[in-house]
Design a protein around this motif. Structure first.
Motif, short mmCIF file in Angstrom:
data_model
loop_
_atom_site.label_atom_id
_atom_site.label_comp_id
_atom_site.label_asym_id
_atom_site.label_seq_id
_atom_site.Cartn_x
_atom_site.Cartn_y
_atom_site.Cartn_z
N GLN A 2 0.82 -1.20 0.00
CA GLN A 2 0.00 0.00 0.00
C GLN A 2 0.86 1.25 0.00
O GLN A 2 1.95 1.29 0.56
CB GLN A 2 -0.90 0.02 1.23
CG GLN A 2 -1.99 -1.05 1.19
CD GLN A 2 -2.91 -0.90 2.37
OE1 GLN A 2 -2.53 -0.39 3.41
NE2 GLN A 2 -4.14 -1.35 2.22
N SER A 3 0.32 2.29 -0.62
CA SER A 3 1.04 3.55 -0.65
C SER A 3 0.90 4.27 0.69
O SER A 3 -0.01 4.00 1.46
CB SER A 3 0.47 4.44 -1.77
OG SER A 3 -0.80 4.91 -1.38
N ALA A 140 -5.76 0.94 -14.45
CA ALA A 140 -4.84 0.49 -13.40
C ALA A 140 -5.29 -0.85 -12.84
O ALA A 140 -6.49 -1.09 -12.67
CB ALA A 140 -4.76 1.53 -12.28
N ASN A 141 -4.33 -1.70 -12.55
CA ASN A 141 -4.59 -2.99 -11.93
C ASN A 141 -4.44 -2.82 -10.42
O ASN A 141 -3.33 -2.61 -9.92
CB ASN A 141 -3.61 -4.04 -12.46
CG ASN A 141 -4.08 -5.45 -12.22
OD1 ASN A 141 -5.27 -5.71 -12.10
ND2 ASN A 141 -3.14 -6.38 -12.16
N VAL A 142 -5.57 -2.87 -9.69
CA VAL A 142 -5.55 -2.57 -8.26
C VAL A 142 -6.15 -3.72 -7.47
O VAL A 142 -6.93 -4.52 -8.00
CB VAL A 142 -6.32 -1.27 -7.97
CG1 VAL A 142 -5.69 -0.09 -8.70
CG2 VAL A 142 -7.79 -1.40 -8.35
N ARG A 143 -5.79 -3.80 -6.20
CA ARG A 143 -6.33 -4.84 -5.34
C ARG A 143 -7.55 -4.29 -4.59
O ARG A 143 -7.47 -3.25 -3.95
CB ARG A 143 -5.27 -5.33 -4.35
CG ARG A 143 -5.75 -6.51 -3.48
CD ARG A 143 -4.60 -7.14 -2.73
NE ARG A 143 -3.61 -7.71 -3.63
CZ ARG A 143 -3.74 -8.90 -4.22
NH1 ARG A 143 -4.83 -9.64 -4.00
NH2 ARG A 143 -2.80 -9.35 -5.01
N ARG A 144 -8.65 -5.02 -4.68
CA ARG A 144 -9.89 -4.62 -4.01
C ARG A 144 -10.44 -5.80 -3.20
O ARG A 144 -10.18 -6.96 -3.52
CB ARG A 144 -10.95 -4.20 -5.03
CG ARG A 144 -10.57 -3.03 -5.92
CD ARG A 144 -10.53 -1.73 -5.18
NE ARG A 144 -10.41 -0.58 -6.09
CZ ARG A 144 -10.17 0.65 -5.70
NH1 ARG A 144 -10.00 0.92 -4.41
NH2 ARG A 144 -10.08 1.63 -6.59
N GLN A 174 -15.79 0.89 -3.88
CA GLN A 174 -14.50 1.16 -3.24
C GLN A 174 -13.75 2.26 -3.98
O GLN A 174 -13.10 3.12 -3.36
CB GLN A 174 -13.67 -0.13 -3.20
CG GLN A 174 -14.19 -1.16 -2.20
CD GLN A 174 -13.47 -2.49 -2.33
OE1 GLN A 174 -12.42 -2.70 -1.72
NE2 GLN A 174 -14.03 -3.40 -3.11
N HIS A 175 -13.84 2.24 -5.30
CA HIS A 175 -13.21 3.28 -6.12
C HIS A 175 -13.79 4.65 -5.78
O HIS A 175 -13.04 5.63 -5.60
CB HIS A 175 -13.46 2.94 -7.60
CG HIS A 175 -12.94 3.95 -8.57
ND1 HIS A 175 -11.91 3.69 -9.44
CD2 HIS A 175 -13.30 5.25 -8.82
CE1 HIS A 175 -11.66 4.76 -10.18
NE2 HIS A 175 -12.50 5.72 -9.83
N VAL A 186 -4.49 5.29 -9.12
CA VAL A 186 -3.04 5.18 -9.32
C VAL A 186 -2.30 5.06 -8.00
O VAL A 186 -1.16 4.58 -7.96
CB VAL A 186 -2.50 6.38 -10.13
CG1 VAL A 186 -3.06 6.37 -11.54
CG2 VAL A 186 -2.84 7.70 -9.44
N ASP A 187 -2.93 5.47 -6.89
CA ASP A 187 -2.30 5.33 -5.58
C ASP A 187 -2.27 3.88 -5.11
O ASP A 187 -1.55 3.56 -4.16
CB ASP A 187 -3.05 6.17 -4.54
CG ASP A 187 -3.05 7.64 -4.88
OD1 ASP A 187 -2.03 8.13 -5.39
OD2 ASP A 187 -4.08 8.31 -4.64
#
Length: 534
Positions: A2-3, A140-144, A174-175, A186-187
């Protein structure tokens, strides 16, 4: 990984939910998002604008300024989708307004999430390709979290709960909550290759979003193909019925039409598509009565031959009605499902098309127009009780409700003596009973339809059973409080509401659909005698 921004802000679940005060703007808010032609389309902020990085403030009161923001938010989202072909939601910070508001347009009636808070997250997570109208050049490929539950206020200021969202909707919300906390997709990327150009949108994002068999756009347009006699049915409350049930209850009355049942909508919609073929095949169906009436009515309008198979003990009044509409009636078997087997065999032998209520999508989409009407004037319901047989009705109205009023609990009602659909839904596998034992012949399903069961998975919150005494009580409530002589299946919603009369919350607003008023002569005589005795 995580950022730092994620660790700094956390998730919205840590924020206090503030009650929304309503002003004289309630009526205006109830129609926000329905007609955006008079609302200003705002400029959408893009990555690099510092306003996207500020945490938004809770809405404490719906003032005229807040109402305008909500209206413009919906107008901006609708405009973007019309120009770009995608876009399901937008958060207020994306148009430069630091308020905890999200406009959602899933294809049904647009709605607004006010002060949304994620109150539960699944332990399971997954990687998903995400797009964002504020990051127009990339995906973007993100984890949710695979699923979440949400608390929010609706446009009327009522606190709602939207539980156990599907993976696709969970990712979307969530987005949007991230936007309210000053975060962008992007974060959340973990590797440089997780950021890809927007040119790969169709390749990477489209395959993630499964196609629904029941199309919202078809439900929205179906009324143009349906005989007006079946549309715009009455919708109202009865003060004395509210008292008897212990809750505010809205009734959608689908019995005041030439067939005295709701099935004309689905039959008209299906037949209107079928006749567009070069050589439409003659139709064959099985019916406890009402579906045969509806299909016979539609076929007569278009000059199509129809054969209707019924059980040997079918309601004689319904059989007479089917014949009067010009259809051929054939008796086969001791119950509806045996008649269905005979109908399918006959169609195969004679080159006909076997039409099964609940299997063909067009039938379900036609039934869905009931939900369009129920929500057309800004009404909101905590619970919708739907008589459940083969599933066309609950899947049609459920599809529209879940895209328009997702906090509404969609509950199917089955007789205890015909519980195959309930068992199948609970177990997650097809259950076929040897027999049925209920007066509610219109929903006396012994062998559920697989396609309908699959549709129910994302649309139905629960299924309740009612016993025969409760069904009879539901019919009596219809006669005593509404002046309607309902058939047993048509009164299932009343039966379930009354059976739980001591369990409804004080401010509950529930609804049901009265689906049929074609009781057998024996039931009619019995009901009227009992009514006269009291």
């Amino acid at each position: 990984m995580q950022s730092p921004r994620i660790g700094q802000h956390g998730y919205a679940a840590s924020k206090k939910v503030l009650p929304v005060k309503l002003t004289q703007l309630k009526r205006k808010l109830n129609h926000i998002g329905r007609d955006n032609t008079m609302s200003q389309v705002r400029t959408i902020l893009t990555e690099g604008d510092p306003r996207l990085r500020a945490a938004s403030q809770p809405v404490e009161e719906i003032t005229s300024d807040v109402a305008m923001v909500i209206s413009e938010l919906h107008a901006t989202l609708a405009d973007f989708k019309a120009r770009n072909g995608f876009g399901r939601a937008i958060a207020a910070p994306q148009i430069g307004e630091p308020l905890r508001l999200v406009a959602v347009q899933l294809g049904g009636r647009p709605f607004t999430l006010i002060n949304p808070v994620i109150i539960w997250r699944s332990e399971a997570t997954h990687l998903v390709w995400d797009d964002c109208i504020s990051v127009p050049g990339h995906i973007a490929n993100v984890r949710r979290h695979t699923s979440i539950s949400l608390s929010y206020q609706n446009e009327s200021g009522k606190t709602c709960h939207w539980n156990h969202l599907s993976a696709s909707l969970a990712e979307l919300i969530q987005h949007e909550v991230d936007h309210l906390d000053g975060l962008l997709m992007v974060d959340r990327i973990e590797h440089p290759e997780d950021l890809q150009p927007i040119a790969r949108h169709a390749e990477l994002i489209a395959p993630q979003r499964s196609e629904q068999r029941i199309k919202l756009e078809h439900i929205a347009s179906a009324s143009s193909r349906i005989n007006p006699a079946f549309l715009a049915s009455p919708q109202y409350r009865s003060p004395t019925l509210d008292t008897a049930i212990g809750a505010a209850m809205t009734l959608k009355v689908e019995t005041l039409n030439p067939l005295r049942n709701f099935k004309g909508r689905g039959a008209d919609h299906f037949v209107s598509h079928h006749i567009q073929q070069d050589k439409p095949a003659p139709l064959v169906c099985a019916s406890a009565g009402n579906w045969g009436l509806a299909l016979a009515h539609a076929c007569k309008q278009h000059g199509l031959p129809l054969s209707v198979f019924v059980a040997e003990n079918a309601n004689p009044l319904k059989i007479a009605g089917i014949r009067a509409l010009g259809a051929e009636v054939m008796f086969a078997g001791e119950d509806f499902d045996q008649a269905k087997q005979a109908a399918a065999h006959f169609a195969k032998q004679h080159g006909g098309l076997f039409v099964e209520d609940g299997r063909q999508a067009e039938i379900t989409e036609g039934a869905g127009t009931i939900a369009v009407e129920m929500l057309a004037h800004g009404d909101t319901f905590d619970t919708l009780l739907v008589p459940l047989g083969n599933g066309a009705l609950i899947n049609g109205v459920g599809r529209w409700f879940k895209a328009s009023s997702p906090a509404t609990q969609v509950i199917g009602i089955c007789p205890q003596g015909a519980d195959a659909t309930w068992q199948s839904w609970k177990r997650g596998t097809l259950v076929i009973n040897d027999q049925v034992d209920t007066m509610a012949d219109g929903v006396a399903v012994r062998a559920p339809i697989i396609e309908a069961l699959e549709d129910m998975r994302d649309l139905v919150d629960d299924i309740w059973l009612v016993d025969e005494a409760s069904i009879e009580k539901g019919m009596r409530l219809g006669l005593e409080h509404l002046g309607l002589l309902l058939e047993p299946a048509g009164a299932l919603g009343l039966a379930a509401a009354y059976a739980r009369r001591d369990q409804w919350p004080q401010d509950a607003h529930i609804a049901t659909i009265l689906t049929g008023a074609n009781p057998s002569p024996t039931l009619t005589a019995s009901l009227l005698a009992a009514f006269a005795a009291n």
